[in-house]
Write an enzyme that holds these catalytic residues in place. Structure first.
Site, PDB file in Angstrom:
ATOM      1  N   SER A 277       0.820  -1.218   0.000  1.00 28.02           N
ATOM      2  CA  SER A 277       0.000   0.000   0.000  1.00 28.02           C
ATOM      3  C   SER A 277       0.854   1.269   0.000  1.00 28.02           C
ATOM      4  CB  SER A 277      -0.948  -0.070   1.185  1.00 28.02           C
ATOM      5  OG  SER A 277      -2.065   0.711   0.933  1.00 28.02           O
ATOM      6  N   HIS A 418      -7.679  -5.614  -0.277  1.00 25.84           N
ATOM      7  CA  HIS A 418      -6.433  -4.896  -0.015  1.00 25.84           C
ATOM      8  C   HIS A 418      -5.766  -5.482   1.237  1.00 25.84           C
ATOM      9  CE1 HIS A 418      -4.092  -1.177  -0.387  1.00 25.84           C
ATOM     10  NE2 HIS A 418      -4.192  -1.005   0.930  1.00 25.84           N
TER      11      HIS A 418
END
Ligand code: GTR
Length: 446
Positions: A277, A418
């Site tokens: 990320s 994610h």
């Protein structure tokens, strides 16, 4: 003594102006927040900056031209327009062992563990970041290693009571009793699903991690804390290309690399820098600048990471600058509503890593990070790899979920959200095996 007296009429005028200004600011902000596009058919048409053409318009045809001219240009462009430039001030780093493998036994089978305090000194000011290292216990030769930043503190990566709890600012989390931006013992091991340390050492690799907030706390304080407090000029004189937090975190990764070069048990020629990320964006920038990193792995790195900015799908340059203004240099903010004028796009960030192996990983439900844009940026970086005859990403379309492709330029789209999962780690280690000549038979895997 003077006192400024505002006439009642001008007072009203002043308030109306302020009101109108705030309203237009709020409207603009709302527009950015409400207009998230997830529709491929609504992507504006765009032209990407060329990989193999210099800023002066000359073609790049040799690896020498790439190394001497084009790569240097690309790094300078990312410094100037996006991540910012580190101040020139020299920094002395001391490495102090705060936890050695002879302390008590680490609860990871087959691993030795140590923790190093990296103390950064410049002009009488200091900042420190702890580097937690796990190495395979039975290795007879120097080992390759994955280096990565973590989001919540080294003590959250493993459930090991010997690992000190960070004293740095952390994000509050009521469930873990973290209420005043200071971590607690309840947070021990809370991120361990993302860190299969036992599996990593079993496969012959080391793992080293730093809490990113030790280097620079992740909130906008006008660059007054972390390493910025040590190196930066005071805020009002801050140049518009001065480094933001991502550049500071990337700089910290290179300081860990300096340390690895001094450790006989670690092979500093086989270090993969990995990040998830925002820390995937950081891994890309660290790997692009510092060619000592032999491999770069960016997981779900999205906007500002591997995803092409010009697609403006999911998170956009406008949105990321509004929510995280401290991640980038001030110059980047000017491109929110004119991404097409950026002299760079994220394929060039990947290209700057060539010819070293790069792995980009996406997740199917992570639409915010634009998985397709991540794949396309990798693909569009391939002309740089082709200069070395290393363009092996022949697929024109994204692979289906849970299928890892590419030898020099690796990619997968994991099914799910994610995150970093055991599947991702398996792909990263398989990819690293290809390049780091890991002896699988000796590790008992074949
Ligand atoms: C999001 C941000 C992304 C991504 C992510 C993360 O809020 O919009 O760019 O970096 O955070 O780091 O978890």
């Amino acid at each position: 003594m003077y006192r400024t007296v505002i006439h009642p009429f001008s007072k009203t005028f002043l308030f109306s102006c302020m009101f109108a200004f705030s309203l237009s600011f709020i409207q603009k902000a709302n527009a950015v927040f409400q207009s998230v596009n997830y529709d491929e058919s609504k992507i504006p048409s765009y032209v990407l900056p060329e990989v193999l053409v210099t800023q002066k318009g000359h073609p790049v045809t040799t690896t020498e031209q790439w190394k001497q001219i084009r790569r240097a240009e690309i790094i300078a462009l990312f410094e100037e327009h996006m991540f910012g430039k580190k101040p020139a001030m020299a920094v002395a780093t001391n490495y102090e062992v705060i936890l050695s493998e002879t302390d008590d036994r680490p609860p990871i089978p087959g691993a030795i563990r140590r923790q190093i305090k990296m103390v950064f000194n410049a002009s009488g000011k200091t900042n420190a970041a702890d580097l937690l290292v796990y190495l395979p216990k039975d290795a007879s030769d120097p080992v390759p290693l994955f280096l990565t930043l973590n989001f919540h503190g080294n003590h959250t990566v493993v459930n090991d009571p010997a690992v000190p709890i960070t004293n740095s600012w952390v994000r509050n989390q009521a469930a873990k009793n973290i209420t005043k931006n200071r971590s607690t013992k309840d947070a021990r091991g809370m991120q361990q699903s993302r860190w299969p340390v036992a599996e990593i050492v079993k496969r012959g690799y080391g793992l080293a991690t730093i809490y990113y907030g030790d280097i620079d706390p992740d909130y906008h304080d006008q660059f007054k804390n972390g390493i910025h407090a040590v190196l930066d000029t005071p805020n009002k004189n801050r140049p518009s290309n001065a480094w933001g937090s991502i550049a500071a975190w990337a700089w910290g990764l290179s300081r860990a690399m300096d340390y690895f070069e001094t450790v006989p048990q670690i092979d500093s020629n086989r270090i993969a820098v990995f990040g998830h990320s925002r820390l995937g964006k950081t891994a890309l920038w660290a790997g692009a600048q510092d060619a000592r990193f032999a491999m770069v792995i960016a997981n779900n790195s999205g906007c500002g990471g591997a995803a092409l900015s010009r697609r403006e799908i999911g998170e956009t340059v406008a949105r990321i600058n509004q929510v995280f203004p401290h991640w980038f240099c001030k110059n980047f903010r000017a491109y929110g509503d004119r991404v097409n004028e950026l002299p760079i796009d994220q394929h060039l960030l990947i290209a700057a890593i060539a010819p070293r192996p790069i792995y980009v990983a996406s997740a199917s439900d992570d639409r915010w990070a634009d998985p397709r844009g991540e794949f396309l940026a990798l693909k569009k970086a391939s002309p740089a790899y082709a200069l070395w005859g290393l363009n092996d990403l022949s697929e024109t379309e994204m692979p289906s979920v849970n299928q890892s492709i590419g030898r020099q330029m690796g990619y997968h789209l994991r099914e799910g959200k994610h995150d970093v999962t055991p599947y991702d780690w398996k792909c990263f280690m398989d990819f690293a095996d290809l390049h780091f000549q890991i002896d699988n038979a000796r590790n008992g895997r074949n």
